[in-house]
Design a protein around this motif. Structure first.
Motif, PDB file in Angstrom:
ATOM      1  N   ALA A   1     -19.951  -6.602  23.420  1.00  0.00           N
ATOM      2  CA  ALA A   1     -18.859  -7.490  23.013  1.00  0.00           C
ATOM      3  C   ALA A   1     -18.199  -6.995  21.741  1.00  0.00           C
ATOM      4  O   ALA A   1     -18.855  -6.458  20.854  1.00  0.00           O
ATOM      5  N   PHE A   2     -16.877  -7.211  21.700  1.00  0.00           N
ATOM      6  CA  PHE A   2     -16.058  -7.014  20.506  1.00  0.00           C
ATOM      7  C   PHE A   2     -15.424  -8.358  20.186  1.00  0.00           C
ATOM      8  O   PHE A   2     -14.785  -8.965  21.053  1.00  0.00           O
ATOM      9  N   ARG A   3     -15.560  -8.790  18.965  1.00  0.00           N
ATOM     10  CA  ARG A   3     -14.882 -10.000  18.505  1.00  0.00           C
ATOM     11  C   ARG A   3     -14.164  -9.658  17.203  1.00  0.00           C
ATOM     12  O   ARG A   3     -14.728  -9.765  16.124  1.00  0.00           O
ATOM     13  N   PRO A   4     -12.900  -9.229  17.276  1.00  0.00           N
ATOM     14  CA  PRO A   4     -12.151  -8.870  16.074  1.00  0.00           C
ATOM     15  C   PRO A   4     -11.560 -10.102  15.381  1.00  0.00           C
ATOM     16  O   PRO A   4     -11.103 -11.035  16.046  1.00  0.00           O
ATOM     17  N   PHE A   5     -11.575 -10.068  14.066  1.00  0.00           N
ATOM     18  CA  PHE A   5     -11.003 -11.124  13.227  1.00  0.00           C
ATOM     19  C   PHE A   5      -9.969 -10.453  12.331  1.00  0.00           C
ATOM     20  O   PHE A   5     -10.307  -9.697  11.426  1.00  0.00           O
ATOM     21  N   TYR A   6      -8.697 -10.735  12.607  1.00  0.00           N
ATOM     22  CA  TYR A   6      -7.582 -10.092  11.909  1.00  0.00           C
ATOM     23  C   TYR A   6      -7.299 -10.778  10.577  1.00  0.00           C
ATOM     24  O   TYR A   6      -7.334 -11.996  10.493  1.00  0.00           O
ATOM     25  N   LEU A   7      -6.965  -9.988   9.576  1.00  0.00           N
ATOM     26  CA  LEU A   7      -6.545 -10.536   8.299  1.00  0.00           C
ATOM     27  C   LEU A   7      -5.193 -11.223   8.438  1.00  0.00           C
ATOM     28  O   LEU A   7      -4.957 -12.269   7.853  1.00  0.00           O
ATOM     29  N   ASP A   8      -4.305 -10.659   9.281  1.00  0.00           N
ATOM     30  CA  ASP A   8      -2.930 -11.142   9.334  1.00  0.00           C
ATOM     31  C   ASP A   8      -2.351 -11.019  10.745  1.00  0.00           C
ATOM     32  O   ASP A   8      -1.618 -10.084  11.041  1.00  0.00           O
ATOM     33  N   THR A   9      -2.659 -11.971  11.617  1.00  0.00           N
ATOM     34  CA  THR A   9      -2.098 -11.917  12.971  1.00  0.00           C
ATOM     35  C   THR A   9      -0.575 -12.088  12.938  1.00  0.00           C
ATOM     36  O   THR A   9       0.124 -11.516  13.773  1.00  0.00           O
ATOM     37  N   ALA A  10      -0.055 -12.861  11.975  1.00  0.00           N
ATOM     38  CA  ALA A  10       1.406 -13.008  11.863  1.00  0.00           C
ATOM     39  C   ALA A  10       2.049 -11.659  11.554  1.00  0.00           C
ATOM     40  O   ALA A  10       3.119 -11.339  12.079  1.00  0.00           O
ATOM     41  N   GLY A  11       1.404 -10.855  10.723  1.00  0.00           N
ATOM     42  CA  GLY A  11       1.910  -9.524  10.421  1.00  0.00           C
ATOM     43  C   GLY A  11       1.900  -8.617  11.644  1.00  0.00           C
ATOM     44  O   GLY A  11       2.822  -7.831  11.850  1.00  0.00           O
ATOM     45  N   VAL A  12       0.857  -8.747  12.462  1.00  0.00           N
ATOM     46  CA  VAL A  12       0.794  -7.985  13.707  1.00  0.00           C
ATOM     47  C   VAL A  12       1.968  -8.361  14.596  1.00  0.00           C
ATOM     48  O   VAL A  12       2.692  -7.509  15.114  1.00  0.00           O
ATOM     49  N   LEU A  13       2.187  -9.673  14.778  1.00  0.00           N
ATOM     50  CA  LEU A  13       3.286 -10.149  15.626  1.00  0.00           C
ATOM     51  C   LEU A  13       4.643  -9.727  15.080  1.00  0.00           C
ATOM     52  O   LEU A  13       5.531  -9.330  15.842  1.00  0.00           O
ATOM     53  N   ALA A  14       4.814  -9.795  13.761  1.00  0.00           N
ATOM     54  CA  ALA A  14       6.089  -9.390  13.161  1.00  0.00           C
ATOM     55  C   ALA A  14       6.334  -7.894  13.358  1.00  0.00           C
ATOM     56  O   ALA A  14       7.458  -7.476  13.643  1.00  0.00           O
ATOM     57  N   THR A  15       5.292  -7.085  13.227  1.00  0.00           N
ATOM     58  CA  THR A  15       5.434  -5.645  13.420  1.00  0.00           C
ATOM     59  C   THR A  15       5.787  -5.326  14.866  1.00  0.00           C
ATOM     60  O   THR A  15       6.612  -4.462  15.145  1.00  0.00           O
ATOM     61  N   LEU A  16       5.171  -6.058  15.782  1.00  0.00           N
ATOM     62  CA  LEU A  16       5.471  -5.855  17.202  1.00  0.00           C
ATOM     63  C   LEU A  16       6.768  -6.528  17.611  1.00  0.00           C
ATOM     64  O   LEU A  16       7.299  -6.248  18.683  1.00  0.00           O
ATOM     65  N   ASP A  17       7.253  -7.455  16.766  1.00  0.00           N
ATOM     66  CA  ASP A  17       8.493  -8.187  17.029  1.00  0.00           C
ATOM     67  C   ASP A  17       8.444  -8.883  18.389  1.00  0.00           C
ATOM     68  O   ASP A  17       9.365  -8.803  19.192  1.00  0.00           O
ATOM     69  N   THR A  18       7.317  -9.595  18.629  1.00  0.00           N
ATOM     70  CA  THR A  18       7.124 -10.240  19.927  1.00  0.00           C
ATOM     71  C   THR A  18       7.582 -11.681  19.947  1.00  0.00           C
ATOM     72  O   THR A  18       7.683 -12.274  21.017  1.00  0.00           O
ATOM     73  N   GLY A  19       7.787 -12.273  18.776  1.00  0.00           N
ATOM     74  CA  GLY A  19       8.138 -13.683  18.746  1.00  0.00           C
ATOM     75  C   GLY A  19       7.004 -14.571  19.228  1.00  0.00           C
ATOM     76  O   GLY A  19       7.225 -15.677  19.690  1.00  0.00           O
ATOM     77  N   GLY A  20       5.782 -14.077  19.110  1.00  0.00           N
ATOM     78  CA  GLY A  20       4.613 -14.878  19.495  1.00  0.00           C
ATOM     79  C   GLY A  20       4.287 -14.804  20.960  1.00  0.00           C
ATOM     80  O   GLY A  20       3.600 -15.661  21.492  1.00  0.00           O
ATOM     81  N   PHE A  21       4.728 -13.756  21.664  1.00  0.00           N
ATOM     82  CA  PHE A  21       4.402 -13.574  23.078  1.00  0.00           C
ATOM     83  C   PHE A  21       2.903 -13.603  23.294  1.00  0.00           C
ATOM     84  O   PHE A  21       2.140 -13.071  22.513  1.00  0.00           O
ATOM     85  N   ARG A  22       2.466 -14.235  24.357  1.00  0.00           N
ATOM     86  CA  ARG A  22       1.051 -14.261  24.717  1.00  0.00           C
ATOM     87  C   ARG A  22       0.869 -13.796  26.152  1.00  0.00           C
ATOM     88  O   ARG A  22       1.703 -14.049  26.995  1.00  0.00           O
ATOM     89  N   ARG A  23      -0.266 -13.183  26.400  1.00  0.00           N
ATOM     90  CA  ARG A  23      -0.659 -12.813  27.767  1.00  0.00           C
ATOM     91  C   ARG A  23      -1.185 -14.056  28.441  1.00  0.00           C
ATOM     92  O   ARG A  23      -2.074 -14.722  27.946  1.00  0.00           O
ATOM     93  N   ASP A  24      -0.644 -14.402  29.574  1.00  0.00           N
ATOM     94  CA  ASP A  24      -1.163 -15.525  30.377  1.00  0.00           C
ATOM     95  C   ASP A  24      -1.141 -15.178  31.833  1.00  0.00           C
ATOM     96  O   ASP A  24      -0.427 -14.373  32.289  1.00  0.00           O
TER      97      ASP A  24
END
Length: 142
Positions: free
Chosen positions: A119-142
């Motif tokens: 198992a991998f369980r990553p805990f990001y310091l800044d998920t908002a920064g990840v989303l802003a860099t990807l410019d996804t507007g909060g897209f999620r996989r569903d």
């Protein structure tokens, strides 16, 4: 942490970076994974959610590779117990679509069984920064 666990992680991380660059196939990583491996990503990320088993993990890697064109570890530190390793990583990711670069930190809680990653369980310091860099507007996989 045993020397084997450290070698497994180092080889896995090197294979992951090579895959993201396009220099290696997914098999380079999946050889280090238990059949029932779990990748538990933050739900808000484009590749978020729980990915279970090697086939699903391969789909995660494809989604991750679609988002990022480069992954570079600047610093990593490992703290271990018998079958668990906590990995602090400071790294640099390059967004595939925009070319934007994100330097960020995360901690991964990684478990092992019989010499394989379970198992991998990553805990990001800044998920908002990840989303802003990807410019996804909060897209999620569903």
């Amino acid at each position: 942490m045993t020397a084997d666990s450290l070698a497994i992680l180092e080889n896995f991380y090197a294979a992951e970076a090579a895959y993201i660059r396009g220099d290696a196939g997914i098999e380079a990583m999946t050889d280090y994974l238990a059949a029932d491996v779990l990748m538990a990503q933050a739900p808000a990320l484009p590749y978020g959610g729980d990915w279970r088993g090697r086939d699903d993990f391969a789909r995660f890697l494809t989604a991750f590779g679609d988002a990022w064109s480069a992954l570079e570890f600047i610093e990593q530190r490992f703290v271990a117990d018998i079958d668990t390793v906590a990995v602090y990583s400071r790294g640099r990711l390059t967004a595939r679509a925009s070319g934007r670069v994100l330097e960020t930190e995360l901690v991964q809680w990684i478990t092992f069984r019989d010499g394989l990653i379970t198992a991998f369980r990553p805990f990001y310091l800044d998920t908002a920064g990840v989303l802003a860099t990807l410019d996804t507007g909060g897209f999620r996989r569903d």
